[in-house]
Design an enzyme around this catalytic site. Structure first.
Site, PDB file in Angstrom:
ATOM      1  N   GLU A 109       0.824  -1.209   0.000  1.00  0.00           N
ATOM      2  CA  GLU A 109       0.000   0.000   0.000  1.00  0.00           C
ATOM      3  C   GLU A 109       0.854   1.253   0.000  1.00  0.00           C
ATOM      4  O   GLU A 109       0.471   2.278  -0.534  1.00  0.00           O
ATOM      5  CB  GLU A 109      -0.910   0.020   1.241  1.00  0.00           C
ATOM      6  CG  GLU A 109      -2.070  -0.914   1.158  1.00  0.00           C
ATOM      7  CD  GLU A 109      -3.037  -0.510   0.090  1.00  0.00           C
ATOM      8  OE1 GLU A 109      -2.675  -0.622  -1.100  1.00  0.00           O
ATOM      9  OE2 GLU A 109      -4.152  -0.088   0.414  1.00  0.00           O
ATOM     10  N   THR A 144      -5.613   8.142  -5.403  1.00  0.00           N
ATOM     11  CA  THR A 144      -5.648   8.065  -3.934  1.00  0.00           C
ATOM     12  C   THR A 144      -4.693   9.099  -3.346  1.00  0.00           C
ATOM     13  O   THR A 144      -4.990   9.743  -2.339  1.00  0.00           O
ATOM     14  CB  THR A 144      -5.237   6.653  -3.469  1.00  0.00           C
ATOM     15  OG1 THR A 144      -6.168   5.728  -3.999  1.00  0.00           O
ATOM     16  CG2 THR A 144      -5.232   6.532  -1.953  1.00  0.00           C
TER      17      THR A 144
HETATM   18  N1  HSE Z   1      -8.292   5.190   3.911  1.00  0.00           N
HETATM   19  C1  HSE Z   1      -7.757   5.371   2.607  1.00  0.00           C
HETATM   20  C2  HSE Z   1      -8.176   6.720   2.081  1.00  0.00           C
HETATM   21  C3  HSE Z   1      -8.284   4.301   1.706  1.00  0.00           C
HETATM   22  O1  HSE Z   1      -9.343   7.056   2.224  1.00  0.00           O
HETATM   23  O2  HSE Z   1      -7.336   7.449   1.564  1.00  0.00           O
HETATM   24  C4  HSE Z   1      -7.931   4.495   0.264  1.00  0.00           C
HETATM   25  O3  HSE Z   1      -7.147   3.477  -0.194  1.00  0.00           O
END
Ligand code: HSE
Length: 297
Positions: free
Chosen positions: A128, A179
């Site tokens: 990640e 993201t």
């Molecule tokens: N918690 C993370 C976000 C999840 O909201 O950025 C996204 O992969």
């Protein structure tokens, strides 16, 4: 020797649970086949946007996880990882997490490493960091544990798990959201009244799960006052959909960093909600339920 693993999509945050709450879905999912070879790590990918996924070990999120596990456990043989992507990358449905969790889960089986679920989450979250710039675990935790998870601490990593049985309706608009960007636009500091709101709603959601109260769960899920309002503008049509479905769902919010949208539908209105999703976004819709996380096929 070969292991075939099904690794599901996940929905992180669920409104006020930013970087904490996660839900394992039953679909969509990735299928990973990992086979022992003589030497080295080879990655091949097919399926959703396969052409955009790097197959170089250090750039592929699953490759990063595999490399670290093989180093740590001094595994001398090689592996071939074949990933069939059922989860579109950049969807907000934990696509990279599914591949990371799937490969950690598969290596644990293939080399009989006997790692705990928490250790598998730790390894999975390394991937990640490559995808999002920070090793958040709220997608990999449900991908490994299944059900509903709370990543309550990052250092040391702690994950709480609640098995639940909930149906969800997810839309996947054809919009690009990175993201990284969706994290960068968030405020660095928030007023204390926002904290009070979000802690209250998140705590109430856990209460709702233990009391099988979908109405309360969904209502609080929709009441994040920090992250969702910042990200809503990244998803064209979201405000319109939210208004149109407001009496048809118990709750609606952005799944992960989007563009996927997750709802807790009122059963009798599933078709109507699907029609609204299709009318506004003309996009894939998943009517699914909370799932068991990774398993050997
Ligand atoms: N918690 C993370 C976000 C999840 O909201 O950025 C996204 O992969």
């Amino acid at each position: 020797k070969k292991v075939k693993v099904c690794s599901p999509g996940t929905s992180a945050n669920l409104g006020p649970g930013y970087d904490i709450f996660g839900l394992a879905l039953s679909k969509p999912y990735d299928i990973l086949e990992v086979e022992k070879t003589e030497k080295g790590i080879i990655i091949s990918v097919e399926g959703e946007k396969a052409e955009e996924i790097p197959t170089n070990v250090d750039e592929n999120t699953a490759g990063v996880v595999a490399k670290k596990m093989m180093e740590d456990f001094n595994i001398q043989s090689g592996i071939h990882i074949h990933i069939n992507k059922g989860i579109k990358p950049g969807s907000g449905l934990g696509s990279s997490s599914a591949s990371c969790a799937g490969v950690a889960f598969a290596l644990n089986e293939l080399f009989e490493l006997k790692l705990s679920k928490l250790e598998l989450v730790k390894y999975s979250s390394l991937g990640e960091a490559v995808a999002a710039g920070a090793p958040h675990a709220d997608n990999v935790a449900p991908a490994i544990f299944g059900g509903f998870t709370l990543t309550t601490s990052y250092d040391p990593l702690e994950v709480l798990h609640i098995p639940v049985d909930i149906e969800v309706l997810v839309a996947l608009p054809n919009i690009q959201v990175s993201t990284k960007t969706a994290r960068e636009i968030l405020p660095k500091e928030i007023p204390i009244k926002y904290m009070v709101n979000n802690v209250g709603k998140a705590a109430g959601m856990v209460y709702a799960l233990y009391n099988n109260d979908l109405e309360l769960f969904g209502r609080y899920m929709s009441k994040d006052c920090v992250v969702e309002p910042c990200r809503a503008n990244l998803i064209d049509g979201y405000a319109e959909v939210k208004e149109k479905v407001k009496d048809l769902v118990y709750g609606i919010t952005i799944s992960g960093s989007g563009p996927a949208i997750i709802t807790i539908p009122k059963k009798e209105h599933v078709i109507d909600i699907e029609n609204i999703f299709k009318e506004v976004w003309n996009c894939p819709v998943y009517y699914t339920k909370v799932g068991p996380g990774c398993y050997v096929e």
